[in-house]
Structures are given as structure tokens and as C-alpha cells.
Enzyme design. Structure first.
Site, PDB file in Angstrom:
ATOM      1  N   VAL B  11       0.634  -1.225   0.076  1.00 18.30           N
ATOM      2  CA  VAL B  11       0.084   0.169  -0.088  1.00 18.30           C
ATOM      3  C   VAL B  11       0.968   1.112   0.042  1.00 18.30           C
ATOM      4  O   VAL B  11       0.630   2.156  -0.744  1.00 18.30           O
ATOM      5  CB  VAL B  11      -1.005  -0.155   1.131  1.00 18.30           C
ATOM      6  CG1 VAL B  11      -1.729   1.273   1.325  1.00 18.30           C
ATOM      7  CG2 VAL B  11      -1.823  -1.149   1.125  1.00 18.30           C
ATOM      8  N   ASP B  72      10.649  -2.920  -8.679  1.00 16.90           N
ATOM      9  CA  ASP B  72      11.492  -3.832  -7.900  1.00 16.90           C
ATOM     10  C   ASP B  72      12.518  -3.176  -7.171  1.00 16.90           C
ATOM     11  O   ASP B  72      13.216  -2.474  -7.965  1.00 16.90           O
ATOM     12  CB  ASP B  72      11.710  -5.153  -8.576  1.00 16.90           C
ATOM     13  CG  ASP B  72      12.200  -6.182  -7.455  1.00 16.90           C
ATOM     14  OD1 ASP B  72      11.292  -6.277  -6.668  1.00 16.90           O
ATOM     15  OD2 ASP B  72      13.323  -6.626  -7.455  1.00 16.90           O
ATOM     16  N   PHE B 163       8.773   3.957   4.462  1.00 17.00           N
ATOM     17  CA  PHE B 163       8.311   2.697   4.710  1.00 17.00           C
ATOM     18  C   PHE B 163       9.831   1.788   4.447  1.00 17.00           C
ATOM     19  O   PHE B 163      10.699   2.377   4.110  1.00 17.00           O
ATOM     20  CB  PHE B 163       7.342   2.098   3.909  1.00 17.00           C
ATOM     21  CG  PHE B 163       7.612   2.188   2.235  1.00 17.00           C
ATOM     22  CD1 PHE B 163       7.239   3.168   1.748  1.00 17.00           C
ATOM     23  CD2 PHE B 163       8.197   1.145   1.619  1.00 17.00           C
ATOM     24  CE1 PHE B 163       7.604   3.161   0.313  1.00 17.00           C
ATOM     25  CE2 PHE B 163       8.365   1.059   0.317  1.00 17.00           C
ATOM     26  CZ  PHE B 163       7.781   2.282  -0.321  1.00 17.00           C
ATOM     27  N   GLY B 164       9.743   0.658   4.789  1.00 18.26           N
ATOM     28  CA  GLY B 164      10.886  -0.214   4.539  1.00 18.26           C
ATOM     29  C   GLY B 164      12.335   0.132   5.361  1.00 18.26           C
ATOM     30  O   GLY B 164      12.000   0.429   6.567  1.00 18.26           O
ATOM     31  N   TYR B 165      13.174   0.410   4.617  1.00 25.73           N
ATOM     32  CA  TYR B 165      14.467   0.649   5.435  1.00 25.73           C
ATOM     33  C   TYR B 165      14.548   2.029   5.607  1.00 25.73           C
ATOM     34  O   TYR B 165      15.613   2.616   5.934  1.00 25.73           O
ATOM     35  CB  TYR B 165      15.662   0.072   4.703  1.00 25.73           C
ATOM     36  CG  TYR B 165      15.666  -1.526   4.497  1.00 25.73           C
ATOM     37  CD1 TYR B 165      16.169  -2.078   5.623  1.00 25.73           C
ATOM     38  CD2 TYR B 165      15.232  -2.012   3.584  1.00 25.73           C
ATOM     39  CE1 TYR B 165      16.115  -3.470   5.816  1.00 25.73           C
ATOM     40  CE2 TYR B 165      15.159  -3.566   3.645  1.00 25.73           C
ATOM     41  CZ  TYR B 165      15.742  -4.426   4.673  1.00 25.73           C
ATOM     42  OH  TYR B 165      15.569  -5.686   4.704  1.00 25.73           O
ATOM     43  N   ARG B 192      13.331   5.820  -6.538  1.00 28.33           N
ATOM     44  CA  ARG B 192      12.042   5.316  -7.097  1.00 28.33           C
ATOM     45  C   ARG B 192      11.438   6.770  -8.129  1.00 28.33           C
ATOM     46  O   ARG B 192      11.146   6.519  -9.204  1.00 28.33           O
ATOM     47  CB  ARG B 192      10.922   5.436  -6.264  1.00 28.33           C
ATOM     48  CG  ARG B 192       9.744   4.670  -6.821  1.00 28.33           C
ATOM     49  CD  ARG B 192       8.974   3.820  -5.544  1.00 28.33           C
ATOM     50  NE  ARG B 192       9.437   2.632  -5.159  1.00 28.33           N
ATOM     51  CZ  ARG B 192       9.744   2.405  -3.860  1.00 28.33           C
ATOM     52  NH1 ARG B 192       9.738   3.440  -3.023  1.00 28.33           N
ATOM     53  NH2 ARG B 192      10.243   1.182  -3.622  1.00 28.33           N
TER      54      ARG B 192
END
Lengths: 208, 208
Positions: B11, B72, B163-165, B192
Site C-alpha cells: 500500500v 522492484d 516505509f521499509g528501510y 524511485r
């Protein structure tokens, strides 16, 4: 009798080092570090096996005044670009465990590695164990030798022998894991056996 | 109005992709995959970001019949030889989490990475986020573009954005983590953002 100290607090690794090295250096007494001195393992801050083996051998020499031999070793997985490598013992935990905790951390490391390779197909599960041993002798002589054992990562743990990642690793030419091999078979093909056979003439030369 | 589908079940990543891409392709409606079709994310079995982005974009095209874009991406840490890389989302868990579990897995991944780098000094904490986007269009056209954001791994989590790292990563030239940046600042420098700015002209060309 000449003495050499093996710088490790890992009981299982120490036993393996001792059983391989002793017959290679007749006339040399192979001591565990715990037999000689109280010793806090130094932080393994180098990015290479060579660097960390030297850190440990130098610290043991400083603590004991005796010729000291240290091993740094690990599992290098192709699909992980050669990791866990120097971080093998602390892959899941961040710190190197000792004593009884070592077995728990081994199990957690193995589970983590299996998970990381969960989607990786059989043809891409190549890996190798690497071992570097460093010998540091009073007066400043330092010798470094290495060995490796190529193979692949299995899909589940197999066998109760060995330690660390042994239950997940099958050496080239073997169907069973290195935790299922007899100690004689393991020592004959292992990274640690190879490294110790290479360093043994140096130990004999400087000590006898 | 021409439509493009963003192939992600994450999301937060979806929101980021949508907010960056929409203004770059005026006249194109940017849909989330969940708006269009029931969809099981395919296994990301490739060893490269490129390979996995293509797997996801092709699967989304097959599921929807619409032009599909997949990302990815991951964090490549110098001291871990570029890992976690394609395994970033499943570094600690082995599987990619979805929905509410994603936050838990993010936290576990971050804790694991911090532990793995516990002994690594400041001068060796370099890392980069990489992103590859793949566009797959009915009729067989496939385009791949990439972006990256170099920086370093912090010693503790900072910030609640992203988000993530993100909370563990500071981009070159920044003291704060990418979880502390405004979305505008993050998108301007992020892997990104760069990848999407490179793919946007292709989206516009094939769709408008």
C-alpha cells in the site's frame, strides 16, 4: 614441550581445531585459550576473514605471551553475493554468542538463511565454507593460510554433528550434509582441515 | 482516458508510485492493481531487480490486459556485498508480507540489518537504494528503467515517514533519514523518483 594456543571461545570449533592440528604438529602441545588465560574475545571488526583471524591471534598472543593460532571462517553463499561471510556467526543476532547460547544462535542463523533462500531454485544454491587461520608468534612473525570447501545449501537441516551452518551444507560430491559426515570425513574435505594442513608446517617450523 | 496499472500490493509503495507518476503522465489514469483485478503477487524468483520487475509487470498485464508498470527495489549495503538487494522485503522473514504484517516485517528487517552492521564503523556504512521499473504493454512492448539513491546506514531508526528501510537510511548530503524527509524532498532525490522520471516518457509515448 613447545606450546601453541588456539584462540577461540567456541567450544565446538576449538575441539575441531585441536583434533585436526594436534596430529599435524607432533611435539607441540595444542592448548585451548581457556586453559591459559582469562580472555575477552576482541570485536571482529574487519571486513575480511584474514583481518579478523589476525585480530584474534594477536589478542591471544598479547594475553598469553605464547604463539597463538586463530581461525576466522564462515559460509559464503553465491546468491547472497558471498554473505553471510565474516558475519556468519552473527548473521541473525548481531553479536557472537558464547557458551550454551551458541546453539540457539546457530539454529536462528540457519532458519534465517533458509528463509532468505526460500525462493532460490536448486541450480542457484551454490556456496562455500571458507577458513583463514593466522599464526602470531612472539617476536613479530605472522603467517596466514586459508582453505575452502565448495558445495550447496540444502532445503532443510540434516544431521546432528558439526556446528554452525553444517546441517544446511552439502559439500560437492556429497549427498549428505557436513553435519552427517564422520569427523574424519569432514576434516579431510573441510575448509578448516585444508587451512590447518597449510599452516601446520609453519607452526612446526617456528616452534620445534 | 488511457490507463496504466501499477503492479504492487504494498500500500505504501503504491501510494508513492502513484503520487510520483501521476503528474509526469498527464492524460493517463494511474490505477492501483487492486482497483482492477484480483491478483496474487507472483514469486520474485529472479536474482536481479530487473528480472523481478519484469515478472511482476508481465503478471499484471496478464491479469488485467492493461499496460502495467511494476517496481522492484531494495537496499544494497556495501558491507553486505550489495545485499539485502532483491531480498530486501524478505530479509528477515523469507516471505514478502502484505497488509498490516508489512509494518511488522519492516521493523524486523530493520532490526536485523542494524544487528548485522553493529560492529561496522561509520566509514564503512555506505549503501544505496536501487529501483528498477518495468513497463509491459499489450502487444509485447517492454521497457525497463532504473534509479538509485546513494547514502549510508544510520545507527538507529529515525523518523516515521516512508516505509521499509527508510528510517535507517540517510541520503548523501542529508543528515536526516529518508523517513524524516517531506514526500516532496524524498521523491526529488529518491531511487524511485529517478526511475519513474525515466520511464514516464515511455508511458506517455505508448499510451497517449
Amino acid at each position: 614441550m613447545a606450546q601453541v594456543v588456539l584462540a577461540s571461545n567456541n567450544v565446538k570449533k576449538l575441539a575441531e581445531l585441536q583434533r585436526i592440528l594436534a596430529p599435524l604438529v607432533p611435539g607441540v602441545e595444542v592448548l585451548g585459550l581457556g586453559d591459559v588465560a582469562a580472555y575477552d574475545e576482541p570485536a571482529e571488526t574487519e571486513a575480511t576473514f584474514e583481518g579478523n583471524a589476525l585480530i584474534k591471534a594477536r589478542a591471544a598472543l598479547a594475553a598469553t605471551g605464547l604463539p597463538s593460532l586463530a581461525d576466522d571462517s564462515g559460509l559464503c553463499v553465491d546468491e547472497l553475493n558471498g554473505m553471510p561471510g565474516v558475519l556468519s556467526a552473527r548473521w541473525s543476532a548481531g553479536v557472537v554468542a558464547s557458551g550454551a547460547e551458541r546453539g540457539v544462535v546457530d539454529a536462528t542463523n540457519n532458519r534465517l538463511l533458509l528463509g532468505q533462500l526460500g525462493d532460490v531454485p536448486d541450480g542457484r544454491r551454490g556456496a562455500r565454507f571458507r577458513c583463514v587461520v593466522a599464526l602470531c608468534v612472539p617476536g613479530g612473525v605472522e603467517v596466514v593460510e586459508s582453505g575452502e570447501m565448495p558445495g550447496r545449501i540444502l532445503r532443510e537441516e540434516r544431521g546432528a554433528g558439526g556446528f554452525g551452518y553444517d546441517p544446511l551444507f552439502a559439500a560437492d560430491g556429497h549427498e549428505v550434509s557436513t553435519a552427517e559426515l564422520s569427523v574424519e570425513d569432514k576434516d579431510r574435505i573441510s575448509h578448516r582441515g585444508e587451512a590447518l594442513r597449510r599452516i601446520a608446517p609453519h607452526v612446526a617450523r617456528v616452534l620445534t
